[in-house]
Design a protein around this motif. Structure first.
Motif, mmCIF file in Angstrom:
data_model
loop_
_atom_site.group_PDB
_atom_site.id
_atom_site.type_symbol
_atom_site.label_atom_id
_atom_site.label_comp_id
_atom_site.label_asym_id
_atom_site.label_seq_id
_atom_site.Cartn_x
_atom_site.Cartn_y
_atom_site.Cartn_z
ATOM 1 N N ASN A 1 40.410 11.994 16.506
ATOM 2 C CA ASN A 1 41.388 13.135 16.367
ATOM 3 C C ASN A 1 42.715 12.726 17.202
ATOM 4 O OD1 ASN A 1 42.471 15.697 14.868
ATOM 5 N ND2 ASN A 1 42.347 16.624 17.047
ATOM 6 N N ARG A 2 42.541 12.505 18.382
ATOM 7 C CA ARG A 2 43.733 12.065 19.158
ATOM 8 C C ARG A 2 44.654 10.948 18.742
ATOM 9 N NH1 ARG A 2 42.427 12.665 25.653
ATOM 10 N NH2 ARG A 2 41.124 14.658 25.536
ATOM 11 N N ALA A 3 43.869 10.019 17.856
ATOM 12 C CA ALA A 3 44.355 8.489 17.297
ATOM 13 C C ALA A 3 45.152 9.274 16.348
ATOM 14 C CB ALA A 3 43.354 7.651 17.195
ATOM 15 N N GLN A 4 44.560 9.992 15.428
ATOM 16 C CA GLN A 4 45.199 9.949 13.989
ATOM 17 C C GLN A 4 46.367 11.191 14.029
ATOM 18 O OE1 GLN A 4 45.413 12.552 11.553
ATOM 19 N NE2 GLN A 4 44.182 14.306 12.850
ATOM 20 N N LEU A 5 46.357 11.994 15.352
ATOM 21 C CA LEU A 5 47.413 12.888 15.515
ATOM 22 C C LEU A 5 48.593 12.020 16.068
ATOM 23 C CD1 LEU A 5 45.757 16.060 16.958
ATOM 24 C CD2 LEU A 5 46.963 15.802 14.746
ATOM 25 N N TYR A 6 48.319 11.074 17.118
ATOM 26 C CA TYR A 6 49.183 10.158 17.441
ATOM 27 C C TYR A 6 49.937 9.343 16.399
ATOM 28 C CZ TYR A 6 51.218 6.027 19.640
ATOM 29 O OH TYR A 6 52.152 5.030 20.237
ATOM 30 N N ALA A 7 49.200 8.967 15.140
ATOM 31 C CA ALA A 7 49.764 8.282 14.046
ATOM 32 C C ALA A 7 50.720 9.199 13.460
ATOM 33 C CB ALA A 7 48.609 8.054 13.100
ATOM 34 N N GLN A 8 50.264 10.446 13.231
ATOM 35 C CA GLN A 8 51.158 11.346 12.271
ATOM 36 C C GLN A 8 52.455 11.486 13.140
ATOM 37 O OE1 GLN A 8 49.597 15.084 10.661
ATOM 38 N NE2 GLN A 8 47.483 14.191 11.220
ATOM 39 N N ARG A 9 52.136 11.869 14.440
ATOM 40 C CA ARG A 9 53.665 11.783 15.356
ATOM 41 C C ARG A 9 54.526 10.759 15.074
ATOM 42 N NH1 ARG A 9 49.713 14.006 19.135
ATOM 43 N NH2 ARG A 9 49.680 12.033 20.297
#
Length: 508
Positions: free
Chosen positions: A310-318
């Motif tokens: 989740n941290r990684a995919q939220l980073y991608a969204q940001r």
């Protein structure tokens, strides 16, 4: 030729997903359900395991945790300091317990239950290769302006992608990364649109950008090449066409190179981070993260997996990346009170457990901001295998259905696309539906170049065509038994979310 068995891919309820955004892992009462046997480290009492160690953030905290990892017998593979995730190998069966007690560690756990070997997809059934006779028949029936095999691509016509290509085939400034088993970029339908600079191999948890590292290891790792063709096969007078034949496509390989083709968490973390840092606008995710079909928050290993990915995919969204994922092939109502999981863990002996789908999470499709996709056949109705659920599915796309037969040269209800070694073949699954949605998202991004991931999600829902719930009881395989119940109305419902995506509307 041997083929992997069909693997289930599910998605869970949206309200819980939203709760994850603010306080991942702090949900009260989360339960993995009995029977719970031994822990991951105990199950792999011989050999080395991979771990994700998730810190509370801050340069000094991360540095301190790294020192503790080494002190407790861990070897750091790589560290994503921007999201506080450290990928570690250790042969100490107590490593997980010990590192979770270290100050500054928010969650930590093994990413597998079987030891690392020296060195998962959402399609249903084996691939069917296009025969020479079928290819010749399709080419004979191709209309003027069509690709040679396009007569068999009912899916393009179903969402208006053939007409959309004449208006806007997609921008070269938009890239869709296929996070998968690898992509054969030498295929003549993929080569014109392939982006090597945005491709890598993330299997180890650390990106390898060696030229060609993103390719499948053999013809059995065909899944990613099929997905890539669905998205962006070029209109070049060869073979098939993709939904967005003018955009670029990249490959980020995450599947194990052996016969298991498992997608482990550290590989997926690496993929989202690489995509984000290399300007990828959209990722396609036709898999669930192994080894757990559902990751329950009261289990320290599963909790750490959810946290890290989740941290990684939220980073991608940001960073401006929209993530699209398949809903799964179990024909399960994912908004139900309980689901049976008898396939986890899938890298060692599985156990049967009943999970609460509002407290145990499918990764990545249930994570916040990820577009969850169900599948339809040529008739525009839910595919017999596709999972569904009101408040779970965002949109639907053509995924194929062997029971819904089109009037095409090959009369095949599945999806025709590219395969390694310059071949073509048919597959069905939510694995095939997701790339259709990713392709439409790429067309939307081409039309609205400044659109954020949140706006793209909204546009996907606005332009979709919703057939509404069926008026007759749903019997997907025609055996006289009701297979699923659709909840909701014409605007949004459990079978199709906000509707089936529409490529033509996306470019107007």
């Amino acid at each position: 030729m041997a083929h992997l068995p069909s693997r289930r891919r599910l998605a869970l309820a949206v309200p819980v997903v939203l709760a994850l955004t603010a306080s991942l892992g702090f949900l009260p009462g989360a339960a993995s359900a009995a029977p719970r046997t031994v822990g991951a480290a105990e199950a792999a009492d011989a050999g080395t395991l991979a771990y994700v160690v998730n810190t509370k953030g801050g340069h000094h905290t991360i540095a301190s945790v790294k020192r503790a990892v080494v002190a407790h017998g861990g070897t750091i593979v790589t560290s994503y300091d921007r999201i506080g995730v450290i990928v570690v190998h250790s042969d100490d069966p107590d490593f997980g317990t010990e590192i979770r007690a270290v100050r500054g560690v928010q969650s930590a756990g093994a990413t597998r239950t079987a030891p690392l070997k020296a060195a998962g997809t959402t399609d249903v059934g084996a691939v069917e290769y296009l025969s020479g006779a079928q290819a010749a028949k399709a080419a004979q029936e191709a209309a003027d302006g069509q690709e040679p095999l396009e007569a068999d691509q009912w899916d393009l016509r179903a969402i208006g992608a053939d007409k959309a290509a004449a208006i806007n085939p997609g921008s070269r400034k938009v890239t869709v990364a296929v996070i998968d088993t690898g992509v054969d970029d030498t295929h003549p339908d993929i080569a014109p649109n392939f982006s090597p600079s945005q491709s890598a191999n993330c299997v180890s948890g650390k990106a390898d950008t060696t030229y060609g590292s993103w390719r499948p290891v053999d013809a059995e790792h065909y899944h990613g090449t099929h997905v890539a063709g669905e998205i962006a096969a070029a209109r070049n007078g060869i073979g098939v066409a993709g939904v967005a034949p003018g955009v670029k496509v990249a490959s980020i390989t995450v599947a194990q190179p052996d016969e298991t083709q498992l997608f482990y968490p550290e590989s997926v973390v690496c993929a989202f981070m690489f995509a984000a840092d290399h300007g990828v606008e959209i990722t396609n995710n036709s898999y669930y993260v192994d080894p757990w079909l559902y990751n329950c928050m009261d289990d320290p290993d599963q909790r750490a997996i959810v946290d890290a990915v989740n941290r990684a995919q939220l980073y991608a969204q940001r960073k401006g990346t929209l993530n699209v994922a398949s809903a799964g092939n179990s024909n399960d109502d994912l908004d139900s009170d309980a689901l049976l999981d008898d396939s986890s863990p899938d890298d060692s002996a599985s156990v049967t457990r009943t999970v609460d789908p509002h407290e145990c999470f499918d990764v990545p499709t249930q994570l916040p901001g990820v577009v969850t996709v169900s599948a339809v056949g040529v008739k525009g109705t839910k595919s017999y295998y596709s999972s569904y659920g009101l408040g779970v599915v965002d949109v639907a796309g053509p995924g194929g259905d062997k029971y819904q037969i089109p009037d095409t040269p090959s009369a095949n209800g599945r999806i025709l696309s590219t395969l390694p070694n310059n071949e073509y073949g048919f597959l069905q699954g939510t694995s095939m539906a997701s790339p259709h949605v990713a392709g439409v998202a790429a067309l939307l991004k081409s039309t609205h170049p400044h659109a954020t991931p949140a706006l793209l999600r909204a546009l996907l829902k606005v332009q979709a065509d919703n057939p509404g719930c069926p008026t007759e009881p749903y019997d997907g395989n025609g055996d006289g038994v009701v297979d699923a119940t659709c909840a909701g109305g014409k605007r949004v419902n459990g079978f199709y979310g906000f509707g089936v995506v529409n490529a033509l509307r996306a470019v107007k």
